[in-house]
Design an enzyme around this catalytic site. Structure first.
Site, PDB file in Angstrom:
ATOM      1  N   HIS A   1      -1.701   8.997   2.541  1.00 18.93           N
ATOM      2  CA  HIS A   1      -2.159   7.619   2.765  1.00 18.93           C
ATOM      3  C   HIS A   1      -1.080   6.650   3.231  1.00 18.93           C
ATOM      4  CE1 HIS A   1      -6.235   7.939   0.994  1.00 18.93           C
ATOM      5  NE2 HIS A   1      -5.675   8.907   0.288  1.00 18.93           N
TER       6      HIS A   1
ATOM      7  N   LYS B   1      -5.519  -8.880   1.272  1.00 17.89           N
ATOM      8  CA  LYS B   1      -5.026  -7.514   1.090  1.00 17.89           C
ATOM      9  C   LYS B   1      -3.811  -7.585   0.194  1.00 17.89           C
ATOM     10  CE  LYS B   1      -4.416  -7.343   5.672  1.00 17.89           C
ATOM     11  NZ  LYS B   1      -5.002  -6.098   6.096  1.00 17.89           N
ATOM     12  N   ARG B   2      -3.288  -6.419  -0.264  1.00 16.75           N
ATOM     13  CA  ARG B   2      -2.067  -6.449  -1.062  1.00 16.75           C
ATOM     14  C   ARG B   2      -0.947  -7.145  -0.297  1.00 16.75           C
ATOM     15  NH1 ARG B   2      -1.606  -3.513  -5.929  1.00 16.75           N
ATOM     16  NH2 ARG B   2       0.555  -4.209  -5.848  1.00 16.75           N
TER      17      ARG B   2
ATOM     18  N   LYS C   1       2.741  -5.830   5.908  1.00 14.54           N
ATOM     19  CA  LYS C   1       1.437  -6.395   6.263  1.00 14.54           C
ATOM     20  C   LYS C   1       1.587  -7.784   6.902  1.00 14.54           C
ATOM     21  CE  LYS C   1      -0.981  -3.851   2.570  1.00 14.54           C
ATOM     22  NZ  LYS C   1      -2.041  -3.021   3.178  1.00 14.54           N
TER      23      LYS C   1
ATOM     24  N   THR D   1      -8.720  -0.678   5.447  1.00 16.61           N
ATOM     25  CA  THR D   1     -10.167  -0.552   5.294  1.00 16.61           C
ATOM     26  C   THR D   1     -10.789  -1.949   5.218  1.00 16.61           C
ATOM     27  OG1 THR D   1      -9.709  -0.188   2.949  1.00 16.61           O
ATOM     28  CG2 THR D   1     -10.340   1.733   4.243  1.00 16.61           C
TER      29      THR D   1
ATOM     30  N   LYS E   1     -14.358  -3.755   6.747  1.00 13.20           N
ATOM     31  CA  LYS E   1     -15.292  -4.599   5.987  1.00 13.20           C
ATOM     32  C   LYS E   1     -15.527  -5.927   6.709  1.00 13.20           C
ATOM     33  CE  LYS E   1     -13.403  -2.372   1.946  1.00 13.20           C
ATOM     34  NZ  LYS E   1     -12.273  -2.399   1.013  1.00 13.20           N
TER      35      LYS E   1
HETATM   36  C1  26V Z   1       2.975   1.847  -1.648  1.00 13.56           C
HETATM   37  C2  26V Z   1       4.235   1.369  -1.462  1.00 13.56           C
HETATM   38  C3  26V Z   1       5.126   1.293  -2.611  1.00 13.56           C
HETATM   39  C4  26V Z   1       6.558   0.972  -2.268  1.00 13.56           C
HETATM   40  C5  26V Z   1       6.668  -0.030  -1.156  1.00 13.56           C
HETATM   41  C6  26V Z   1       5.976   0.414   0.080  1.00 13.56           C
HETATM   42  C7  26V Z   1       4.625   0.933  -0.191  1.00 13.56           C
HETATM   43  C8  26V Z   1       3.735   1.001   0.834  1.00 13.56           C
HETATM   44  C9  26V Z   1       2.466   1.469   0.618  1.00 13.56           C
HETATM   45  C10 26V Z   1       2.096   1.893  -0.626  1.00 13.56           C
HETATM   46  C11 26V Z   1       0.701   2.354  -0.867  1.00 13.56           C
HETATM   47  C12 26V Z   1       0.533   3.803  -0.718  1.00 13.56           C
HETATM   48  C13 26V Z   1      -0.844   4.289  -0.841  1.00 13.56           C
HETATM   49  C14 26V Z   1      -1.914   3.412  -0.262  1.00 13.56           C
HETATM   50  O1  26V Z   1      -2.535   2.645  -0.952  1.00 13.56           O
HETATM   51  N1  26V Z   1      -2.181   3.550   1.016  1.00 13.56           N
HETATM   52  C15 26V Z   1      -3.271   2.847   1.675  1.00 13.56           C
HETATM   53  O2  26V Z   1      -4.375   3.740   1.712  1.00 13.56           O
HETATM   54  C16 26V Z   1      -5.507   3.182   2.342  1.00 13.56           C
HETATM   55  C17 26V Z   1      -6.623   4.169   2.240  1.00 13.56           C
HETATM   56  O3  26V Z   1      -6.339   5.306   2.976  1.00 13.56           O
HETATM   57  C18 26V Z   1      -5.179   2.826   3.785  1.00 13.56           C
HETATM   58  O4  26V Z   1      -6.308   2.222   4.372  1.00 13.56           O
HETATM   59  C19 26V Z   1      -4.003   1.869   3.830  1.00 13.56           C
HETATM   60  O5  26V Z   1      -3.622   1.625   5.159  1.00 13.56           O
HETATM   61  C20 26V Z   1      -2.834   2.451   3.054  1.00 13.56           C
HETATM   62  O6  26V Z   1      -1.765   1.519   2.947  1.00 13.56           O
END
Ligand code: 26V
Length: 809
Positions: free
Chosen positions: A355, A543-544, A549, A651, A655
């Protein structure tokens, strides 16, 4: 099951008496909610029994979606919609003098997820059930979900999310399905009757107790299961010695240390290194899930050599990837299968989804910690790795660098993504661009090794929650225009496209959006005491909060617009309401600073009468599934502005599109595919491409300071951050300033600024032409069916899980 309004009313009255010895008049709103929801759950239970019987009788192949996160939100209305009784419920309750909408508000969100990944898991559960697929969730019943966010003087403050405090109606504790999960201890291998036997001693046993939540399909009688595990002390291992010695506190301490495992969801902030508890969580729910699945299939008389014909296990990101080793442990140690046979079954059973390409998010565990906590699992991973390294070595005739790059254990840590890929027959990315990047860059070596394993599955969202539930007015208008077929087959939304130029229909779509905007402005007035103009453009980024982002880019454009308005108050722009909503991880310093920055800028601009109310900025606190359901239906503009290559899919973008917003985007993640389906005229694209971004990372050539020196607008914006002109101490935003200039703006905010400003200007011009804007909006809705998670899940079922429909009659 047949149900009409009168039956529902009678059952409800009866339920109130049974549960609370109260009639409707006496019952408090919370009792009304609990009794009504319990009644709905009773109905679901009947269908769940039927569903289980069908699956067992026909030995239907079932998929178990293993995920650390399930961001499901509220369930009552969703269940009513899927049972097709929403209308009779609303009418029936009204006749009993109960306000349906107020009743719905009483439910608390199950917020067991950080963001996209967790919400995707929830959308998939809805789609699997709705497509009559035997698919269940397996996760953790966190006592505390993602923190609740409060904004205090512009800062994010985290408050525990105690969603279980008043009880949770939808779950059922299944004590008889509990299993033991073992941590730590000493492992020795002995020979017994010519066979290797594993002796595991002195381990700490933890009781995993499942809580089941029914997942109803849409109008099809299917009710699947979401099983969430809770950690409890095994009673006989309760520290009775301390207890009888009078050290009661010590005894209780032990209980708490055990329960800590399922206490709280980790916010995805800093890297996981050294977080023993997180690894414990991962093994806990994976081991419990695998043990209970295998136990069940053995009971059904299925031999484990054939497990892959009846079971698929999906590994949602690397968090559950330890499943690969746990299946091996159960098959080899407990059921004495040969390694080779067990490995074949394991690989066929498992599939993995990646992801993110963000390096910081890739899980690695220090060997020492791993060994101590999971000694046997570590030995198994060593053996998996030993065999894998031989395979690499043979394939690449002695190339050690390949072995080093791909090895599961390397540089003192266990690399979970490598374990997941090696132990699965399928690895997929979540949008075309993301999968391409995985194959060509991030996971290029693995793609070389196992090209047949790599595939794309573009994410999707359930149109039942994100359109039917969140936007009933739009849903009705669509049904009035093209009938109801799209509800069963969302691709049929396409029928709308032929009316996109029809001015009468355009007017109706306009009115729906405007009604939603008015509703939202009332909510904002009530909760934030800010007046927003429903005729302004609602421009939303929800979003987060992550640097990649680029919420900052959004704010910089707002400041620039503000600066322009100060110079020329008569500037001909359509008034805008910029809406932000975002949680930052508690440990992510810069992200939290950006929240403070947005609020500080909002404070200044919202209170400056010189700009004649042309810009308003609202930061909505505590972004959650429920808030998303409120915000998204009133958006005109959807901000999807990540640095190209960084957002795996997104996602939220889907939406917003489904609710008629126009996407303002970089060519990143699924934005690329949104553009493909709506065409260039119906989306606004700007900024660097992912190739350009990679090129800068590789070859250099980007100098943020150069832009700062040459672009007056940027100079003014950045200087304004640190010169005290904002209502905050001068040093407050220095960290952000520093990251942009001294650390050379890792996410190309300054580089994309000019292009973004121009794109925003295009939005303004497009919006001025009401007919064109409405046409664009309708075309977006019409093409959003492609992004229903029903389509995504169908592809997973066909290409990865190899499962078929099992209809419940
Ligand atoms: C976590 C972290 C933690 C450290 C700092 C950078 C960073 C960047 C991203 C994440 C999240 C990782 C997992 C996640 O939530 N990915 C999301 O998954 C969604 C469903 O597939 C996707 O639509 C998003 O683009 C993706 O960020």
């Amino acid at each position: 099951m047949f149900l009409n309004k009168e039956m529902l009313k009678n059952d409800f009255k009866r339920k109130l008496i049974v549960m609370f010895s109260e009639d409707i008049q006496e019952a408090s709103p919370i009792h009304q909610y609990v009794a009504f929801s319990s009644l709905i759950k009773d109905y679901l239970s009947e269908n769940q029994m039927k569903t289980n019987k069908k699956y067992a009788k026909d030995k239907v192949k079932q998929v178990y979606y293993f995920s650390m996160e399930f961001l499901i939100g509220k369930l009552l209305e969703n269940n009513l919609i899927n049972m097709n009784i929403r209308k009779i419920a609303e009418d029936g309750l009204k006749e009993l003098g109960i306000d349906f909408n107020k009743l719905l508000q009483i439910e608390v969100d199950a917020g067991l997820g950080n963001g996209g990944l967790g919400r995707l898991a929830a959308c998939f559960l809805d789609s699997m059930a709705s497509l009559s697929l035997a698919g269940h969730g397996n996760g953790i019943r966190y006592k505390y979900g993602l923190f609740e966010q409060k904004i205090v003087e512009g800062y994010q403050v985290e408050v525990p999310d105690s969603w279980l405090r008043d009880g949770y109606v939808w779950e059922t504790r299944k004590i008889d399905k509990s299993v033991l999960v073992k941590f730590g201890g000493d492992v020795s291998l002995i020979q017994e009757n010519g066979k290797l036997k594993v002796i595991h001693k002195n381990y700490e046993p933890i009781l995993a107790v499942p809580y089941d939540i029914p997942i109803a399909g849409f109008n099809n009688n299917t009710v699947n299961n979401l099983r969430l595990w809770s950690a409890e002390a095994v009673e006989k291992d309760f520290d009775f010695t301390s207890f009888s010695n009078g050290d009661y506190l010590k005894a209780v301490e032990y209980k708490y240390s055990v329960e800590a495992i399922s206490q709280v969801l980790y916010p995805d902030d800093s890297n996981e290194k050294g977080k023993m508890l997180r690894l414990k969580q991962e093994y806990f729910f994976v081991s419990a899930g695998i043990q209970s699945i295998i136990r069940r299939y053995l009971k059904m008389g299925i031999t484990l050599e054939n497990l892959d014909k009846y079971v698929a296990i999906h590994i949602n990101d690397t968090h559950p990837s330890i499943a690969v080793a746990e299946i091996m442990r159960v098959l080899v140690d407990e059921y004495e299968m040969e390694w080779k046979d067990a490995w074949k079954v394991t690989v066929n059973v498992c599939a993995y989804t990646n992801h993110t390409i963000m390096a910081e998010a890739l899980e690695k565990w220090p060997i020492g910690m791993f060994k101590k906590l999971l000694p046997r699992i570590y030995m198994i991973i060593e053996e998996i790795n030993r065999r894998f390294c031989i395979e690499i070595f043979e394939k690449y005739s002695g190339k050690w660098d390949k072995v080093n790059k791909m090895s599961i254990i390397q540089d003192g840590s266990v690399r979970m993504a490598h374990l997941a890929i090696v132990g699965s027959h399928s690895t997929n990315g979540v949008a075309k661009l993301h999968t391409k990047i995985l194959k060509e860059k991030e996971l290029n070596d693995f793609n070389g090794m196992y090209p047949e394993r790599f595939n794309n599955k573009t994410n999707g969202i359930t149109h039942r929650r994100w359109l039917m539930l969140a936007n009933p007015k739009l849903c009705k208008l669509i049904c009035d225009s093209i009938g109801e077929e799209w509800i069963y087959n969302p691709i049929k939304l396409k029928e709308l496209e032929k009316y996109s130029k029809n001015s009468a229909l355009q007017e109706k779509f306009y009115k729906v959006k405007r009604d939603n905007k008015i509703e939202f402005s009332n909510y904002v007035k009530e909760n934030y005491d800010i007046k927003i103009d429903p005729d302004s453009i609602y421009d939303i980024q929800a979003k987060r909060l992550h640097e990649y982002k680029r919420q900052l880019l959004n704010v910089f454009n707002i400041i620039n617009l503000y600066n322009e308005l100060l110079e020329n108050p008569n500037l001909d722009i359509t008034p805008r309401t910029f809406i932000f909503s975002a949680k930052a991880s508690p440990g992510y310093h810069i992200a939290k600073k950006i929240i403070k920055f947005i609020n500080t800028v909002a404070d200044k601009i919202n209170n400056d009468s010189r700009i004649l109310g042309k810009i308003k900025i609202i930061f909505m606190e505590n972004y959650s599934v429920s808030l998303a359901e409120k915000i998204i239906p009133c958006a005109n503009v959807s901000e999807q502005i990540s640095t190209a290559s960084k957002e795996a899919s997104g996602t939220g973008n889907m939406k917003f599109m489904m609710n008629g917003a126009i996407t303002l985007a970089t060519l990143d993640g699924a934005n690329v595919e949104i553009r493909e389906v709506v065409g260039d005229d119906n989306i606004v694209i700007f900024g660097l491409s992912s190739e350009q971004v990679f090129n800068y990372y590789k070859n250099g050539g980007y100098f943020a300071k150069e832009i700062f020196n040459n672009d007056k607008r940027i100079n003014k914006i950045l200087s304004g951050m640190i010169d005290g002109s904002l209502n905050a101490p001068k040093a407050e935003f220095y960290d952000i300033y520093d990251k942009l200039l001294d650390y050379n703006d890792e996410y190309f905010i300054l580089k994309d600024f000019d292009s973004y400003v121009k794109a925003q200007d295009r939005i303004d011009k497009l919006y001025k032409n009401k007919s064109i804007w409405q046409q664009m909006s309708i075309i977006n809705i019409a093409n959003s069916g492609v992004f229903s998670s029903d389509n995504t899940v169908k592809e997973y079922a066909k290409d990865i899980w190899n499962i078929k429909k099992a209809e419940i009659i």
